[in-house]
Design a protein around this motif. Sequence first.
Motif, PDB file in Angstrom:
ATOM      1  N   ILE A   3       0.855  -1.195   0.000  1.00 19.40           N
ATOM      2  CA  ILE A   3       0.000   0.000   0.000  1.00 19.40           C
ATOM      3  C   ILE A   3       0.882   1.234   0.000  1.00 19.40           C
ATOM      4  O   ILE A   3       1.737   1.413   0.881  1.00 19.40           O
ATOM      5  CB  ILE A   3      -0.925   0.009   1.226  1.00 19.40           C
ATOM      6  CG1 ILE A   3      -1.767  -1.275   1.248  1.00 19.40           C
ATOM      7  CG2 ILE A   3      -1.824   1.241   1.213  1.00 19.40           C
ATOM      8  CD1 ILE A   3      -2.545  -1.473   2.516  1.00 19.40           C
ATOM      9  N   GLY A   4       0.681   2.097  -0.988  1.00 19.01           N
ATOM     10  CA  GLY A   4       1.483   3.300  -1.133  1.00 19.01           C
ATOM     11  C   GLY A   4       0.751   4.538  -0.663  1.00 19.01           C
ATOM     12  O   GLY A   4      -0.454   4.685  -0.910  1.00 19.01           O
ATOM     13  N   VAL A   5       1.479   5.435  -0.014  1.00 19.42           N
ATOM     14  CA  VAL A   5       0.931   6.712   0.449  1.00 19.42           C
ATOM     15  C   VAL A   5       1.814   7.817  -0.128  1.00 19.42           C
ATOM     16  O   VAL A   5       2.839   8.181   0.457  1.00 19.42           O
ATOM     17  CB  VAL A   5       0.900   6.791   1.986  1.00 19.42           C
ATOM     18  CG1 VAL A   5       0.241   8.092   2.440  1.00 19.42           C
ATOM     19  CG2 VAL A   5       0.192   5.589   2.585  1.00 19.42           C
ATOM     20  N   VAL A  34       4.186   1.756   2.202  1.00 16.77           N
ATOM     21  CA  VAL A  34       5.292   2.559   1.691  1.00 16.77           C
ATOM     22  C   VAL A  34       4.825   4.011   1.649  1.00 16.77           C
ATOM     23  O   VAL A  34       3.891   4.350   0.914  1.00 16.77           O
ATOM     24  CB  VAL A  34       5.724   2.106   0.288  1.00 16.77           C
ATOM     25  CG1 VAL A  34       6.956   2.899  -0.159  1.00 16.77           C
ATOM     26  CG2 VAL A  34       6.010   0.612   0.256  1.00 16.77           C
ATOM     27  N   VAL A  35       5.454   4.867   2.441  1.00 16.72           N
ATOM     28  CA  VAL A  35       5.078   6.274   2.543  1.00 16.72           C
ATOM     29  C   VAL A  35       6.158   7.118   1.883  1.00 16.72           C
ATOM     30  O   VAL A  35       7.346   6.963   2.188  1.00 16.72           O
ATOM     31  CB  VAL A  35       4.907   6.689   4.023  1.00 16.72           C
ATOM     32  CG1 VAL A  35       4.524   8.168   4.129  1.00 16.72           C
ATOM     33  CG2 VAL A  35       3.869   5.811   4.719  1.00 16.72           C
ATOM     34  N   GLU A  36       5.755   8.009   0.988  1.00 16.75           N
ATOM     35  CA  GLU A  36       6.733   8.875   0.344  1.00 16.75           C
ATOM     36  C   GLU A  36       7.400   9.775   1.377  1.00 16.75           C
ATOM     37  O   GLU A  36       6.741  10.291   2.291  1.00 16.75           O
ATOM     38  CB  GLU A  36       6.063   9.727  -0.728  1.00 16.75           C
ATOM     39  CG  GLU A  36       7.049  10.589  -1.513  1.00 16.75           C
ATOM     40  CD  GLU A  36       6.401  11.419  -2.604  1.00 16.75           C
ATOM     41  OE1 GLU A  36       7.096  12.305  -3.148  1.00 16.75           O
ATOM     42  OE2 GLU A  36       5.209  11.200  -2.914  1.00 16.75           O
ATOM     43  N   ARG A  56       7.649   1.660   5.629  1.00 18.49           N
ATOM     44  CA  ARG A  56       8.957   2.029   5.112  1.00 18.49           C
ATOM     45  C   ARG A  56       8.805   3.303   4.279  1.00 18.49           C
ATOM     46  O   ARG A  56       7.707   3.629   3.824  1.00 18.49           O
ATOM     47  CB  ARG A  56       9.593   0.898   4.295  1.00 18.49           C
ATOM     48  CG  ARG A  56       9.012   0.625   2.935  1.00 18.49           C
ATOM     49  CD  ARG A  56       9.854  -0.437   2.227  1.00 18.49           C
ATOM     50  NE  ARG A  56       9.295  -0.850   0.945  1.00 18.49           N
ATOM     51  CZ  ARG A  56       9.554  -0.250  -0.207  1.00 18.49           C
ATOM     52  NH1 ARG A  56      10.352   0.811  -0.237  1.00 18.49           N
ATOM     53  NH2 ARG A  56       9.013  -0.686  -1.333  1.00 18.49           N
ATOM     54  N   ILE A  57       9.889   4.014   4.093  1.00 14.01           N
ATOM     55  CA  ILE A  57       9.853   5.306   3.426  1.00 14.01           C
ATOM     56  C   ILE A  57      10.340   5.157   1.983  1.00 14.01           C
ATOM     57  O   ILE A  57      11.412   4.591   1.735  1.00 14.01           O
ATOM     58  CB  ILE A  57      10.716   6.339   4.170  1.00 14.01           C
ATOM     59  CG1 ILE A  57      10.241   6.481   5.627  1.00 14.01           C
ATOM     60  CG2 ILE A  57      10.677   7.696   3.463  1.00 14.01           C
ATOM     61  CD1 ILE A  57       8.787   6.885   5.778  1.00 14.01           C
ATOM     62  N   GLY A  58       9.529   5.648   1.037  1.00 17.00           N
ATOM     63  CA  GLY A  58       9.912   5.684  -0.371  1.00 17.00           C
ATOM     64  C   GLY A  58      10.572   7.002  -0.696  1.00 17.00           C
ATOM     65  O   GLY A  58      10.149   8.058  -0.205  1.00 17.00           O
ATOM     66  N   VAL A  64       6.953   5.128  -4.825  1.00 20.59           N
ATOM     67  CA  VAL A  64       5.735   4.756  -4.094  1.00 20.59           C
ATOM     68  C   VAL A  64       4.663   4.242  -5.041  1.00 20.59           C
ATOM     69  O   VAL A  64       4.086   3.162  -4.834  1.00 20.59           O
ATOM     70  CB  VAL A  64       5.229   5.957  -3.274  1.00 20.59           C
ATOM     71  CG1 VAL A  64       3.868   5.641  -2.648  1.00 20.59           C
ATOM     72  CG2 VAL A  64       6.230   6.332  -2.201  1.00 20.59           C
ATOM     73  N   TRP A  65       4.374   5.000  -6.093  1.00 21.79           N
ATOM     74  CA  TRP A  65       3.354   4.578  -7.060  1.00 21.79           C
ATOM     75  C   TRP A  65       3.778   3.281  -7.751  1.00 21.79           C
ATOM     76  O   TRP A  65       2.943   2.404  -8.006  1.00 21.79           O
ATOM     77  CB  TRP A  65       3.135   5.660  -8.106  1.00 21.79           C
ATOM     78  CG  TRP A  65       2.293   6.813  -7.687  1.00 21.79           C
ATOM     79  CD1 TRP A  65       2.704   7.953  -7.053  1.00 21.79           C
ATOM     80  CD2 TRP A  65       0.871   6.975  -7.873  1.00 21.79           C
ATOM     81  NE1 TRP A  65       1.640   8.809  -6.842  1.00 21.79           N
ATOM     82  CE2 TRP A  65       0.512   8.236  -7.345  1.00 21.79           C
ATOM     83  CE3 TRP A  65      -0.117   6.175  -8.447  1.00 21.79           C
ATOM     84  CZ2 TRP A  65      -0.802   8.716  -7.361  1.00 21.79           C
ATOM     85  CZ3 TRP A  65      -1.426   6.656  -8.474  1.00 21.79           C
ATOM     86  CH2 TRP A  65      -1.758   7.907  -7.925  1.00 21.79           C
TER      87      TRP A  65
END
Length: 379
Positions: A3-5, A34-36, A56-58, A64-65
């Motif tokens: 899941i991307g944010v 995954v959070v930008e 985790r941080i993108g 992320v996308w």
Amino acid sequence: MIIGVPKEIKNHERRVGMTPATAHAYASAGHEVVVETAAGAAIGYRDADYEAAGARIGRDAAEVWGAAEMIVKVKEPLPEEYGYFRSGLLLYAYLHLAAEPGLTQALAESGVTAVAYETIQLDSGALPLLSPMSEVAGRMAVQIGASYLEGHHGGKGLLLGGVPGVAPARVTIVGGGIVGVNAARIALGMGAEVSILDINPERLRQLDDRFHGRVRTLMSDAHTLAGAVREADLLIGAVLVPGARAPRLVSEAMVRAMSPGSVIVDVAIDQGGSIATIDRITTHDDPIYIKHDVVHYAVANIPGAVARTSTQALANCTTAYGLRLAGGPLREAALADRALARGINVLGGRIVCQAVAEAHGYPHEALETALARGAGIGA
């Protein structure tokens, strides 16, 4: 599910799709979040806070996308994000597609499955994911309007509540839903004279009881509306048709009849606007324009101005439905929850929300049909 944010890129949009607490809820359910980087920095959520919550941080939006199977956002993707769309991706956000032909086309052509916060609807008609932002927007509409009534902003120089011996300003609210109720609460609290118009007589009875007769309730027909608009110092557009473009109820002639320096705040601008003279969306950087000597405020992300409050209120409501979506498969989630099913606007590139299809001339495919033929994620 991954899941991307991503970080929001709309003008002055500081909200974020998840708080660290809700990221933890997804991670605890077994999903990879995954959070930008810096997605929540503007409202005090550090990358380290998300990492401590299990995310985790993108490094950027592309990561992320590109990694995500499901994207959780606040506002609709902007054209510069359309390039990230791909078949099989699940998008979960405010979309307001009836007022967004370009976004609708991009979603349909890419094969994305899009679930709109604003059309998730309970059998009672309640909109649980729109309600918190409607509460914020309704309350802020009065604060904003009161500010622009000040003379140095182009207003007529009125204090909303007046003072002893001087009449208060007159606030007219078109629409008696959540936005309208919250606007009325704040306007009354500031001492204004408040009128609410609605087309449902039973709703007007409820409002009369709720406000103990302190609000003037009016049946919204063309003649009554014209009179209420003409006398308004502050006009608030609070009309909502779930999933559809807002009806243009206030005509240009009605606006022309308003006195110079009056103010219009159209909360319905997200769905196309309910005021005929609201002919463009404005931004927090450049929020108003003056037409027919009336100040027009048409910012589409009003709650973004109080982003921390708004993020927390929104995430509190979106997470339960988001977990159902992420838990998949989509077909089972939709069949098990009719409210969630109503939120699906585009399924594997097919328009399954009738109001959106009608707004843009697309063929409409019933959700049940699309699910039966296996369209969309996990169907």
